[in-house]
Write a protein that holds these residues in place. Structure first.
Motif, PDB file in Angstrom:
ATOM      1  N   SER A 192       0.814  -1.222   0.000  1.00 42.36           N
ATOM      2  CA  SER A 192       0.000   0.000   0.000  1.00 42.36           C
ATOM      3  C   SER A 192       0.847   1.271   0.000  1.00 42.36           C
ATOM      4  O   SER A 192       0.337   2.350  -0.249  1.00 42.36           O
ATOM      5  N   GLU A 193       2.139   1.131   0.275  1.00 43.88           N
ATOM      6  CA  GLU A 193       2.997   2.317   0.392  1.00 43.88           C
ATOM      7  C   GLU A 193       3.897   2.537  -0.824  1.00 43.88           C
ATOM      8  O   GLU A 193       4.797   3.387  -0.782  1.00 43.88           O
ATOM      9  N   ILE A 194       3.681   1.766  -1.885  1.00 41.97           N
ATOM     10  CA  ILE A 194       4.588   1.860  -3.033  1.00 41.97           C
ATOM     11  C   ILE A 194       4.649   3.267  -3.624  1.00 41.97           C
ATOM     12  O   ILE A 194       5.741   3.801  -3.867  1.00 41.97           O
ATOM     13  N   ALA A 195       3.496   3.865  -3.848  1.00 46.56           N
ATOM     14  CA  ALA A 195       3.499   5.202  -4.469  1.00 46.56           C
ATOM     15  C   ALA A 195       4.237   6.192  -3.567  1.00 46.56           C
ATOM     16  O   ALA A 195       5.058   6.994  -4.048  1.00 46.56           O
ATOM     17  N   ASN A 196       3.976   6.118  -2.273  1.00 49.58           N
ATOM     18  CA  ASN A 196       4.689   7.010  -1.339  1.00 49.58           C
ATOM     19  C   ASN A 196       6.187   6.774  -1.377  1.00 49.58           C
ATOM     20  O   ASN A 196       6.979   7.713  -1.303  1.00 49.58           O
ATOM     21  N   MET A 197       6.572   5.513  -1.479  1.00 49.47           N
ATOM     22  CA  MET A 197       7.997   5.192  -1.449  1.00 49.47           C
ATOM     23  C   MET A 197       8.678   5.682  -2.724  1.00 49.47           C
ATOM     24  O   MET A 197       9.768   6.258  -2.659  1.00 49.47           O
ATOM     25  N   VAL A 198       8.054   5.464  -3.864  1.00 43.30           N
ATOM     26  CA  VAL A 198       8.667   5.905  -5.127  1.00 43.30           C
ATOM     27  C   VAL A 198       8.793   7.429  -5.124  1.00 43.30           C
ATOM     28  O   VAL A 198       9.832   7.981  -5.527  1.00 43.30           O
ATOM     29  N   LYS A 199       7.770   8.105  -4.635  1.00 43.25           N
ATOM     30  CA  LYS A 199       7.815   9.567  -4.538  1.00 43.25           C
ATOM     31  C   LYS A 199       8.986   9.988  -3.629  1.00 43.25           C
ATOM     32  O   LYS A 199       9.761  10.880  -3.971  1.00 43.25           O
ATOM     33  N   ALA A 200       9.101   9.319  -2.509  1.00 45.48           N
ATOM     34  CA  ALA A 200      10.186   9.659  -1.579  1.00 45.48           C
ATOM     35  C   ALA A 200      11.557   9.410  -2.201  1.00 45.48           C
ATOM     36  O   ALA A 200      12.488  10.199  -2.034  1.00 45.48           O
ATOM     37  N   ILE A 201      11.681   8.307  -2.941  1.00 47.30           N
ATOM     38  CA  ILE A 201      12.968   8.004  -3.585  1.00 47.30           C
ATOM     39  C   ILE A 201      13.349   9.138  -4.539  1.00 47.30           C
ATOM     40  O   ILE A 201      14.503   9.599  -4.553  1.00 47.30           O
TER      41      ILE A 201
END
Lengths: 470, 470
Positions: free
Chosen positions: B347-356
């Motif tokens: 569920s956190e993939i989009a947040n993680m990619v944005k953070a990267i």
């Protein structure tokens, strides 16, 4: 008995209403579902949260008091008998389903949640938690994790271990650790999650768990196949797998079990056949129908005298209920029921059942056998009487022979019940002295004071192994 | 360097032809697939059987010589770099498939078997071994087990750990143990099988393994969905799972990865989109067709600019090959490629990619991201140059931020690559000091002399954790 001084310490942590030192209160927790094992605890304590568990553990470590974490006590290996006194830890206050996460397909629970309650809660959301130990109506998830419980769906779906993704646990030094996460992949160091799962409360107190869920299978069908020979039933099992079909359940009952179940449940099961296979498949309707037809063809070809697919859900439920009633039904026959779970590779089931019958005859005891044919996990069950010391000695000798035979066939002394006190004297037969030594070293590294569920898994003495007469 | 005396001991065990102390021979095994880590071993030894492994371990224990078990050295965390010298243990002689058991659905192998060779061998019998690490063409099963390798099929089928049923291993004291069996259920003591799996050669030398197989899925289909926004791609992933569909693979590539792959492979991939999902489903034909249609509908509804199901097997293969080529393609851009595998809940993939992307901008480094969207296992990859010390410092700072962010989102520092030397300084961020302490205690209980792959998993010093700027 614990001193007033120590009782005061516990009371300060959890409140007086959660510390029970009364004889009646302690008696209730002096035994579990295992016959012939009983020992009084010194106190029964019900913590309300993880912090309290940690504080209790700290007191126990300082005072060298044994701790026995306990769910509903349904285990069959004397895994929760307070054999060295100390405190029994109850989780009646820590019994909440904390979260069902539909995006990550997980459920997070406290250890005291009853298994079936959790299963029902997730199924309402169309999600599926496959492990289904026979005790699931009363067992708790904490108990299931500590015992790595199996069930009827192990062949296709695996066991509790395969669904534990993350744990919170209190170590014997009082530390609170969190392992894993809502993560299908996590290789950050040693796999503490799976080391704690199945460790029978001897390494840590589990205080929270996140479990994996899968989508609910769309449909399910149930079939009963009757045989006049065990070999034919076992051959059917092999042929089903060889046809690349993995049924959701593939259960076996022998004639004595069948008779006991029918006497008990009266659902019209035949009692004049040698073996019965109860087979279920789940999944998309068209695939289930196809698989069931293939399975029926295989059973017929392998000399099943009758193959019958349940026409209605009620009929299917009656059949699976019959299987689930096997232990209760056998337990009615005699005052004492010894249920074992020696397990062999699937290919050795016929050999193992044959050996069990020979061993029963040799020792002049009655053994009925049922179990999970699909995964080789058999439950040879002996209706007996604990007061008849001569017979009990013969029963014990018979089960020793059964363990030895299972190991000889590439199997194990316990598939899903755990080692506990009951099978501790046999663990070395499976693991060898080298395996026991490294397990003891792990135990020592977690719990140098041996306060966590002492007397379980490791025996003071390994039972002498006799050569089985072939 | 080892003395002549010790060399003679090793030679007496394995023969002179299997002990290499030449500078050239040692140089080859001074590094693995991880950039920036190198250290010379003192000798390279190739035992021929388990007994020889035990004898070698005994010499090493007596002489306090480090042992680094090594497959093909494809790991990406410096897990097989002989950082403290000692011997590298090769399994080129122990590379046999010992048995494919079609009745129990198992394969028994020696550690040196190349993963893909084993996969091909079992697939010829209609059986399926799902774990498919990207390195499977050259990686060995022994390496996969030590690293608990993942792959593209982790979401639906799990990782190596889920398929290891039994192990033979040599402990640091020279003892040979056997864990598990051809048994779906086995709770005889602690789960040594899974404790050794993923232990990165720090607890024991694995000398044989029995792995679980499943029936080969009947068919497979492949789909490519293109997006102009990462959020839309991530939303599609969530919606697919919410629809109770678990695809066999659900892979993600961002625009920089896509461009590198297309430049490299030239298969006509678009390079003007922000994100691509590569989705595969396997199973019975009618179910695959139904699932793929549902998935296509979801992707379209979630603003995919193009959804295309591969019409032929060749087309499908081209698409999956493109994904598998991601690392090779990115590795062509700069002299050094740092590939990570921070992992978060799905569920956190989009947040993680944005953070990267924000972290890359903050530290002024280039990071392309691809990975296993279905299971949250991302591979942020940095094309850089190890000779540019200033840039390398910024790269390291960026990855530190990425690890911290992954943990903040409920994730982990490594999903499938392992800790090794490279991520050891970050392990405490995930496990806390309490978690590290108990892992060290386990290590100590197995290996009190610290001869098994020293310097891995546990760091001399934990990296200081800085607060990430949000």
């Amino acid at each position: 008995m614990i001193s007033d001084y120590i009782k005061t310490k516990f009371t300060a942590i959890v409140g007086a209403e959660n510390v029970d030192v009364s004889p009646a209160g302690r008696l209730v927790y002096s035994y579990d579902a295992t016959p012939n094992f009983q020992s009084m605890p010194d106190a029964v304590i019900a913590p309300r949260n993880t912090k309290e568990v940690s504080q209790i553990v700290n007191v126990c470590r300082e005072e060298k008091i044994p701790i026995v974490p306990r769910g509903s006590g349904t285990n069959l290996a004397a895994g929760t008998v307070p054999s060295e006194g100390g405190i029994v830890l109850l989780f009646k206050h820590m019994n909440q389903i904390l979260e069902i996460d539909e995006e990550n397909l997980t459920v997070t629970v406290q250890p005291g949640v009853v298994t079936l309650n959790m299963i029902n809660a997730v199924e309402k959301r169309g999600l599926f938690y496959p492990p289904d130990p026979s005790s699931m109506k009363i067992s708790t998830i904490g108990g299931n994790i500590n015992e790595n419980s199996g069930g009827l769906r192990g062949l296709k779906y695996g066991v509790t271990r395969d669904y534990v993704m993350a744990l919170e646990a209190v170590l014997p030094n009082g530390d609170i650790i969190r392992t894993g996460g809502k993560l299908a992949k996590d290789v950050a160091g040693y796999d503490l999650t799976r080391l704690l799962t199945g460790s029978e409360g001897t390494l840590a107190v589990i205080t929270e768990a996140t479990l994996k869920l899968i989508p609910m299978p769309e449909t399910k069908q149930t079939m009963l196949a009757l045989y006049q020979s065990m070999d034919a039933a076992a051959k059917s099992v092999s042929e089903i797998i060889a046809a690349k079909i993995i049924p959701a359940t593939l259960e076996f009952l022998d004639r004595p079990t069948l008779k006991a179940v029918e006497d008990f449940a009266k659902i019209g099961l035949p009692t004049d056949v040698e073996a019965v296979l109860l087979i279920e498949q789940d999944g998309p309707a068209e695939i289930v129908a196809r698989d069931m037809q293939k399975i029926a063809d295989i059973c017929t070809r392998e000399q099943a005298v009758s193959v019958q697919i349940a026409a209605t859900e009620a009929e299917a439920l009656a059949l699976t209920s019959a299987r689930r009633a096997a232990l209760s039904a056998l337990a009615r026959l005699k005052p004492t029921t010894i249920l074992e779970d020696a397990t062999v590779p699937r290919s050795e089931i016929a050999n193992m059942v044959k050996a069990i019958n020979e061993i029963a005859a040799k020792h002049n005891v009655t053994i009925a056998t049922f179990g999970h044919a699909g995964d080789g996990n058999l439950h040879p069950t002996c209706p007996t009487d604990a007061r008849d010391h001569d017979e009990m000695e013969r029963v014990e000798a018979a089960f020793a022979d059964i363990f030895a035979k299972a190991i000889e066939l590439g199997g194990t002394i316990t598939g899903e019940h755990g080692v506990g006190m009951m099978k501790a004297p046999y663990l070395e037969w499976k693991m060898g002295p080298e395996g026991i030594a490294i397990m003891k070293a792990i135990k020592q590294s977690f719990d140098p004071d041996n306060i966590m569920n002492p007397g379980k898994i490791f025996a003071k003495e390994t039972r002498k192994r006799l050569v089985i007469s072939q």
